[in-house]
Motif scaffolding. Sequence first.
Motif, PDB file in Angstrom:
ATOM      1  N   LEU A  22       0.828  -1.208   0.000  1.00 41.55           N
ATOM      2  CA  LEU A  22       0.000   0.000   0.000  1.00 41.55           C
ATOM      3  C   LEU A  22       0.860   1.255   0.000  1.00 41.55           C
ATOM      4  O   LEU A  22       0.499   2.270  -0.615  1.00 41.55           O
ATOM      5  N   GLN A  23       2.005   1.211   0.679  1.00 38.63           N
ATOM      6  CA  GLN A  23       2.944   2.339   0.619  1.00 38.63           C
ATOM      7  C   GLN A  23       3.398   2.577  -0.814  1.00 38.63           C
ATOM      8  O   GLN A  23       3.383   3.699  -1.319  1.00 38.63           O
ATOM      9  N   LEU A  24       3.828   1.513  -1.473  1.00 35.30           N
ATOM     10  CA  LEU A  24       4.330   1.630  -2.845  1.00 35.30           C
ATOM     11  C   LEU A  24       3.259   2.145  -3.799  1.00 35.30           C
ATOM     12  O   LEU A  24       3.531   2.951  -4.692  1.00 35.30           O
ATOM     13  N   LEU A  25       2.033   1.689  -3.591  1.00 36.57           N
ATOM     14  CA  LEU A  25       0.948   2.108  -4.478  1.00 36.57           C
ATOM     15  C   LEU A  25       0.557   3.561  -4.255  1.00 36.57           C
ATOM     16  O   LEU A  25      -0.261   4.106  -4.996  1.00 36.57           O
ATOM     17  N   GLY A  26       1.155   4.205  -3.278  1.00 34.74           N
ATOM     18  CA  GLY A  26       0.929   5.627  -3.076  1.00 34.74           C
ATOM     19  C   GLY A  26       1.630   6.494  -4.098  1.00 34.74           C
ATOM     20  O   GLY A  26       1.298   7.668  -4.261  1.00 34.74           O
ATOM     21  N   SER A  27       2.614   5.940  -4.812  1.00 40.27           N
ATOM     22  CA  SER A  27       3.349   6.740  -5.799  1.00 40.27           C
ATOM     23  C   SER A  27       2.985   6.385  -7.231  1.00 40.27           C
ATOM     24  O   SER A  27       3.200   7.174  -8.138  1.00 40.27           O
ATOM     25  N   SER A  28       2.429   5.192  -7.436  1.00 40.45           N
ATOM     26  CA  SER A  28       2.097   4.778  -8.796  1.00 40.45           C
ATOM     27  C   SER A  28       1.298   3.485  -8.755  1.00 40.45           C
ATOM     28  O   SER A  28       1.209   2.821  -7.716  1.00 40.45           O
ATOM     29  N   ALA A  29       0.735   3.114  -9.901  1.00 44.88           N
ATOM     30  CA  ALA A  29       0.164   1.784 -10.073  1.00 44.88           C
ATOM     31  C   ALA A  29       1.285   0.853 -10.524  1.00 44.88           C
ATOM     32  O   ALA A  29       2.160   1.248 -11.302  1.00 44.88           O
ATOM     33  N   TYR A  30       1.262  -0.371 -10.034  1.00 41.84           N
ATOM     34  CA  TYR A  30       2.297  -1.342 -10.378  1.00 41.84           C
ATOM     35  C   TYR A  30       1.665  -2.675 -10.746  1.00 41.84           C
ATOM     36  O   TYR A  30       0.579  -3.024 -10.274  1.00 41.84           O
ATOM     37  N   GLY A  31       2.407  -3.436 -11.562  1.00 41.01           N
ATOM     38  CA  GLY A  31       2.018  -4.791 -11.877  1.00 41.01           C
ATOM     39  C   GLY A  31       2.556  -5.768 -10.841  1.00 41.01           C
ATOM     40  O   GLY A  31       3.402  -5.424 -10.008  1.00 41.01           O
ATOM     41  N   VAL A  59      -7.343  -2.263  -2.539  1.00 33.89           N
ATOM     42  CA  VAL A  59      -6.739  -1.958  -3.835  1.00 33.89           C
ATOM     43  C   VAL A  59      -7.739  -2.254  -4.945  1.00 33.89           C
ATOM     44  O   VAL A  59      -8.651  -3.074  -4.794  1.00 33.89           O
ATOM     45  N   ASP A  60      -7.565  -1.568  -6.064  1.00 32.21           N
ATOM     46  CA  ASP A  60      -8.308  -1.823  -7.295  1.00 32.21           C
ATOM     47  C   ASP A  60      -7.321  -2.258  -8.358  1.00 32.21           C
ATOM     48  O   ASP A  60      -6.115  -1.958  -8.272  1.00 32.21           O
ATOM     49  N   SER A  61      -7.818  -2.928  -9.380  1.00 31.94           N
ATOM     50  CA  SER A  61      -6.970  -3.302 -10.507  1.00 31.94           C
ATOM     51  C   SER A  61      -7.535  -2.728 -11.790  1.00 31.94           C
ATOM     52  O   SER A  61      -8.739  -2.495 -11.899  1.00 31.94           O
ATOM     53  N   ARG A  62      -6.666  -2.488 -12.733  1.00 37.78           N
ATOM     54  CA  ARG A  62      -7.096  -2.022 -14.051  1.00 37.78           C
ATOM     55  C   ARG A  62      -6.161  -2.591 -15.096  1.00 37.78           C
ATOM     56  O   ARG A  62      -4.958  -2.727 -14.861  1.00 37.78           O
ATOM     57  N   ARG A  63      -6.729  -2.952 -16.235  1.00 37.00           N
ATOM     58  CA  ARG A  63      -5.927  -3.524 -17.314  1.00 37.00           C
ATOM     59  C   ARG A  63      -5.359  -2.413 -18.166  1.00 37.00           C
ATOM     60  O   ARG A  63      -6.056  -1.498 -18.580  1.00 37.00           O
ATOM     61  N   GLU A  64      -4.046  -2.488 -18.432  1.00 36.71           N
ATOM     62  CA  GLU A  64      -3.350  -1.574 -19.339  1.00 36.71           C
ATOM     63  C   GLU A  64      -2.641  -2.433 -20.365  1.00 36.71           C
ATOM     64  O   GLU A  64      -1.603  -3.035 -20.097  1.00 36.71           O
ATOM     65  N   GLY A  65      -3.224  -2.540 -21.568  1.00 33.89           N
ATOM     66  CA  GLY A  65      -2.645  -3.427 -22.565  1.00 33.89           C
ATOM     67  C   GLY A  65      -2.763  -4.876 -22.120  1.00 33.89           C
ATOM     68  O   GLY A  65      -3.831  -5.342 -21.732  1.00 33.89           O
ATOM     69  N   ASN A  66      -1.637  -5.584 -22.159  1.00 38.14           N
ATOM     70  CA  ASN A  66      -1.632  -6.982 -21.753  1.00 38.14           C
ATOM     71  C   ASN A  66      -1.342  -7.159 -20.270  1.00 38.14           C
ATOM     72  O   ASN A  66      -1.227  -8.290 -19.788  1.00 38.14           O
ATOM     73  N   SER A  67      -1.177  -6.075 -19.548  1.00 38.19           N
ATOM     74  CA  SER A  67      -0.803  -6.144 -18.138  1.00 38.19           C
ATOM     75  C   SER A  67      -1.942  -5.647 -17.248  1.00 38.19           C
ATOM     76  O   SER A  67      -2.776  -4.854 -17.666  1.00 38.19           O
ATOM     77  N   ILE A  68      -1.938  -6.135 -16.021  1.00 37.54           N
ATOM     78  CA  ILE A  68      -2.886  -5.659 -15.012  1.00 37.54           C
ATOM     79  C   ILE A  68      -2.102  -4.886 -13.963  1.00 37.54           C
ATOM     80  O   ILE A  68      -1.105  -5.379 -13.429  1.00 37.54           O
ATOM     81  N   TYR A  69      -2.530  -3.666 -13.693  1.00 43.13           N
ATOM     82  CA  TYR A  69      -1.867  -2.810 -12.708  1.00 43.13           C
ATOM     83  C   TYR A  69      -2.784  -2.636 -11.498  1.00 43.13           C
ATOM     84  O   TYR A  69      -4.009  -2.581 -11.629  1.00 43.13           O
ATOM     85  N   TYR A  70      -2.158  -2.535 -10.344  1.00 47.65           N
ATOM     86  CA  TYR A  70      -2.887  -2.351  -9.090  1.00 47.65           C
ATOM     87  C   TYR A  70      -2.631  -0.955  -8.549  1.00 47.65           C
ATOM     88  O   TYR A  70      -1.544  -0.404  -8.700  1.00 47.65           O
ATOM     89  N   ARG A  71      -3.644  -0.391  -7.916  1.00 53.67           N
ATOM     90  CA  ARG A  71      -3.553   0.927  -7.315  1.00 53.67           C
ATOM     91  C   ARG A  71      -4.369   0.912  -6.023  1.00 53.67           C
ATOM     92  O   ARG A  71      -5.164  -0.013  -5.782  1.00 53.67           O
TER      93      ARG A  71
END
Length: 310
Positions: A22-31, A59-71
């Motif tokens: 959750l700390q990391l997701l404070g700066s960006s969405a990550y796979g 957390v929520d997830s969203r698809r970006e291209g072929n990858s799924i990112y979490y935020r």
Amino acid sequence: MNLSDYAAFFKAISDPTRLTVLQLLGSSAYGVLELSEMLDVKQSGMSHHLKVLSKAGWVDSRREGNSIYYRRSLGDALNVQQQLFRELDQQPLPEPVLAQQQRIRAERLTRARQFFVEHANEFVLHQERIVLFEHYGPEALQLLDSLQRSPHERVLEVGPGKGEFLKALAQRFQRVVGVDISPVMLAQAKDHLGHGSSVELIEGNTDTLLGQADRFDIIFYNMVLHHVPMPEAEIAQCALLLNPNGVLIVTDLCRHDQEWARDQCGDQWLGFEPEELHQWAGRHGLAHDQTRFLALRNGFQVQTQVYRNV
């Protein structure tokens, strides 16, 4: 929520690894792979952590291209959720995790820079299929004029492209700066501004400006934020770059699903939900002031958001 929901909600963050996620997701969405590398956790283990956090509403997830990112979740199932996020943002990351985060950010930035070095000329042709300056520029300038800012204020545009907006800003303000990671794009902007222009052009990014202790009264992002590696971190840096009562004005695409924009236009993110931008800004002390929407062709919609440094 019933009692079992409350228990699951809080149990999901009882694990130190999940709190660091959750700390990391404070700066960006990550796979999943990126998070696994930063925390030195197997992908299967990281997938489990994310599943627990997602099911509990953290957390929520969203698809970006072929990858799924979490935020981080945009909702607020309990009033304490956003408060916890703010507390986590005040805590330092472990040094090894921070080093890996910086590595991933540098890799994303390198890919973005390389795209504009290699595709600067054809980029404009592809961008015509989405939006050109003539489609959103007059609206953004009309909004700017309605704010009645002083011509003596210091103004920054991040990622000015060919320099059309910079030229309009120079007609309104005495001190205008443009910063871009691409020397090719800066050269095009310089040509567009013409000889004798007072606009200062800097190769770099907001990190560069923070290092120079520059401060601004107005900062613009015009169709740029969806190109940057870590958009929330970018907004956080703008909060540091703004003077008191300064404004951040973001014009960008609303969330869409047109994947071709990623390969042909170098888009790292397929637009943003307004609430997503509002929460990022709010977490870094910027208050939402107003919104404007502009409908465009081919199913794209542009939003302009204004935030004040309070």
